[in-house]
Motif scaffolding. Structure first.
Motif, short mmCIF file in Angstrom:
data_model
loop_
_atom_site.label_atom_id
_atom_site.label_comp_id
_atom_site.label_asym_id
_atom_site.label_seq_id
_atom_site.Cartn_x
_atom_site.Cartn_y
_atom_site.Cartn_z
N HIS A 162 0.78 -1.24 0.00
CA HIS A 162 0.00 0.00 0.00
C HIS A 162 0.81 1.29 0.00
CE1 HIS A 162 -3.63 -2.31 0.30
NE2 HIS A 162 -3.13 -2.95 1.32
N HIS A 163 2.12 1.19 0.09
CA HIS A 163 2.93 2.39 -0.09
C HIS A 163 4.25 2.05 -0.75
CE1 HIS A 163 3.97 1.25 4.12
NE2 HIS A 163 5.19 1.61 3.76
N ASP A 164 4.73 3.02 -1.52
CA ASP A 164 5.96 2.87 -2.27
C ASP A 164 6.79 4.12 -2.00
OD1 ASP A 164 7.87 1.95 -4.05
OD2 ASP A 164 6.75 2.54 -5.84
N ILE A 165 7.98 3.91 -1.44
CA ILE A 165 8.84 5.01 -1.03
C ILE A 165 10.13 4.93 -1.85
CG2 ILE A 165 10.11 6.03 0.90
CD1 ILE A 165 6.96 5.96 1.19
N ILE A 178 4.97 8.81 7.10
CA ILE A 178 4.01 9.76 6.54
C ILE A 178 3.00 9.02 5.66
CG2 ILE A 178 3.76 11.68 4.90
CD1 ILE A 178 6.54 12.65 6.04
N ALA A 179 3.47 8.10 4.83
CA ALA A 179 2.58 7.33 3.96
C ALA A 179 1.58 6.52 4.78
CB ALA A 179 3.38 6.42 3.04
N VAL A 180 2.05 5.87 5.82
CA VAL A 180 1.16 5.08 6.68
C VAL A 180 0.15 5.98 7.38
CG1 VAL A 180 1.10 3.65 8.78
CG2 VAL A 180 2.79 3.18 6.99
N GLU A 188 -4.01 5.93 6.98
CA GLU A 188 -4.90 5.77 8.14
C GLU A 188 -5.83 6.97 8.31
OE1 GLU A 188 -2.30 4.97 11.45
OE2 GLU A 188 -1.79 2.97 10.69
N LYS A 189 -5.29 8.17 8.20
CA LYS A 189 -6.06 9.38 8.46
C LYS A 189 -7.13 9.64 7.41
CE LYS A 189 -5.54 14.26 9.48
NZ LYS A 189 -4.73 15.23 10.17
N PHE A 190 -6.83 9.35 6.13
CA PHE A 190 -7.74 9.70 5.04
C PHE A 190 -8.38 8.49 4.37
CE2 PHE A 190 -4.70 13.14 5.54
CZ PHE A 190 -5.57 14.20 5.75
N GLY A 191 -8.09 7.29 4.86
CA GLY A 191 -8.67 6.09 4.27
C GLY A 191 -8.18 5.84 2.86
N LEU A 192 -6.93 6.16 2.59
CA LEU A 192 -6.38 6.00 1.25
C LEU A 192 -6.11 4.53 0.95
CD1 LEU A 192 -3.77 8.91 1.34
CD2 LEU A 192 -6.12 8.97 0.45
N HIS A 193 -6.21 4.18 -0.32
CA HIS A 193 -5.85 2.82 -0.73
C HIS A 193 -4.33 2.68 -0.80
CE1 HIS A 193 -5.68 -0.97 -2.81
NE2 HIS A 193 -4.90 -0.40 -3.72
N ALA A 194 -3.65 3.63 -1.47
CA ALA A 194 -2.21 3.53 -1.65
C ALA A 194 -1.58 4.91 -1.72
CB ALA A 194 -1.90 2.76 -2.93
N VAL A 195 -0.28 4.95 -1.40
CA VAL A 195 0.50 6.18 -1.43
C VAL A 195 1.86 5.86 -2.06
CG1 VAL A 195 1.67 7.96 -0.06
CG2 VAL A 195 -0.57 7.08 0.66
N ALA A 196 2.27 6.67 -3.01
CA ALA A 196 3.64 6.64 -3.53
C ALA A 196 4.27 7.98 -3.20
CB ALA A 196 3.66 6.38 -5.03
N PHE A 217 -7.48 14.28 -2.51
CA PHE A 217 -6.93 15.64 -2.46
C PHE A 217 -6.33 15.93 -1.07
CE2 PHE A 217 -9.78 16.80 -6.09
CZ PHE A 217 -8.80 17.31 -6.92
N GLU A 218 -7.10 15.65 -0.03
CA GLU A 218 -6.64 15.94 1.33
C GLU A 218 -5.41 15.11 1.69
OE1 GLU A 218 -10.92 17.27 3.25
OE2 GLU A 218 -10.23 15.22 3.55
N GLY A 219 -5.41 13.85 1.31
CA GLY A 219 -4.27 12.98 1.60
C GLY A 219 -3.02 13.42 0.89
N CYS A 220 -3.15 13.81 -0.36
CA CYS A 220 -2.00 14.27 -1.15
C CYS A 220 -1.39 15.52 -0.51
CB CYS A 220 -2.44 14.54 -2.58
SG CYS A 220 -1.08 14.83 -3.73
N GLU A 221 -2.23 16.47 -0.14
CA GLU A 221 -1.74 17.69 0.51
C GLU A 221 -1.07 17.38 1.84
OE1 GLU A 221 -3.24 22.21 1.24
OE2 GLU A 221 -4.71 20.63 1.64
N PHE A 222 -1.65 16.49 2.62
CA PHE A 222 -1.08 16.09 3.89
C PHE A 222 0.33 15.51 3.70
CE2 PHE A 222 -0.26 12.57 6.85
CZ PHE A 222 -0.39 13.19 8.07
N VAL A 223 0.48 14.63 2.71
CA VAL A 223 1.78 13.97 2.49
C VAL A 223 2.86 14.99 2.16
CG1 VAL A 223 3.06 12.37 1.00
CG2 VAL A 223 0.80 11.73 1.88
N ILE A 224 2.60 15.90 1.23
CA ILE A 224 3.64 16.86 0.86
C ILE A 224 3.93 17.83 2.02
CG2 ILE A 224 2.14 18.54 -0.31
CD1 ILE A 224 5.73 17.54 -1.34
N ASP A 225 2.90 18.23 2.74
CA ASP A 225 3.13 19.13 3.89
C ASP A 225 3.95 18.45 4.98
OD1 ASP A 225 1.71 21.13 2.60
OD2 ASP A 225 -0.10 20.90 3.84
#
Length: 144
Positions: A7-10, A69-71, A75-83, A111-119
């Motif tokens: 679920h995440h790729d770093i 941050i990806a994890v 959890e916070k936004f219910g995302l399926h995956a994060v790269a 949108f919210e999850g993407c902004e959270f990750v970069i911030d």
């Protein structure tokens, strides 16, 4: 590349980053929302000409923090995956410095999850940016 789960790729790399690779990682049939942030090197900062940038990182800690941050975003936004990919080394104007890609069932969490990750990356990950101008260079801040 670090893939402790599906679920995440770093990635922290001195090689060019691939938006297609990030998209392919986060895309899923259950997800109607894919959101991307692509940070590129610009030629001006605060009205001053920039010739290029250099990024340095403390890699072991940077990767660990990027994973956290990806994890947290999932959890916070219910995302399926994060790269989450970031470059190191010398980057020219127009080069891609960072990519965030997220997927979710709906657009708002994407949108919210993407902004959270970069911030969060800018706040917590030990990556430093040196700016080069025609009259010299200087470190901009303690984070990207």
């Amino acid at each position: 590349m670090d893939k402790p789960d599906v679920h995440h790729d770093i990635l922290l790399s001195d090689q060019p980053l691939s938006l297609d690779q990030c998209r392919d990682f986060v895309a899923h049939p259950s997800c109607g929302g894919l959101c991307f942030f692509v940070g590129t090197i610009r030629d001006l900062n605060l009205g001053e000409t920039v010739t290029h940038l250099e990024f340095e990182a403390y890699a072991p800690m940077a990767i660990k923090e990027m994973r956290k941050i990806a994890v947290a975003a999932r959890e916070k936004f219910g995302l399926h995956a994060v790269a989450l990919y970031h470059r190191t080394g010398d980057l020219a104007i127009g080069d891609v410095a960072v990519i965030v890609a997220v997927s979710s069932v709906h657009r708002k969490p994407a949108f919210e999850g993407c902004e959270f990750v970069i911030d969060e990356l800018k706040k917590h990950v030990p990556i430093w940016k040196k700016e080069f101008r025609p009259d010299g260079s200087h470190w901009l801040n303690a984070r990207p």
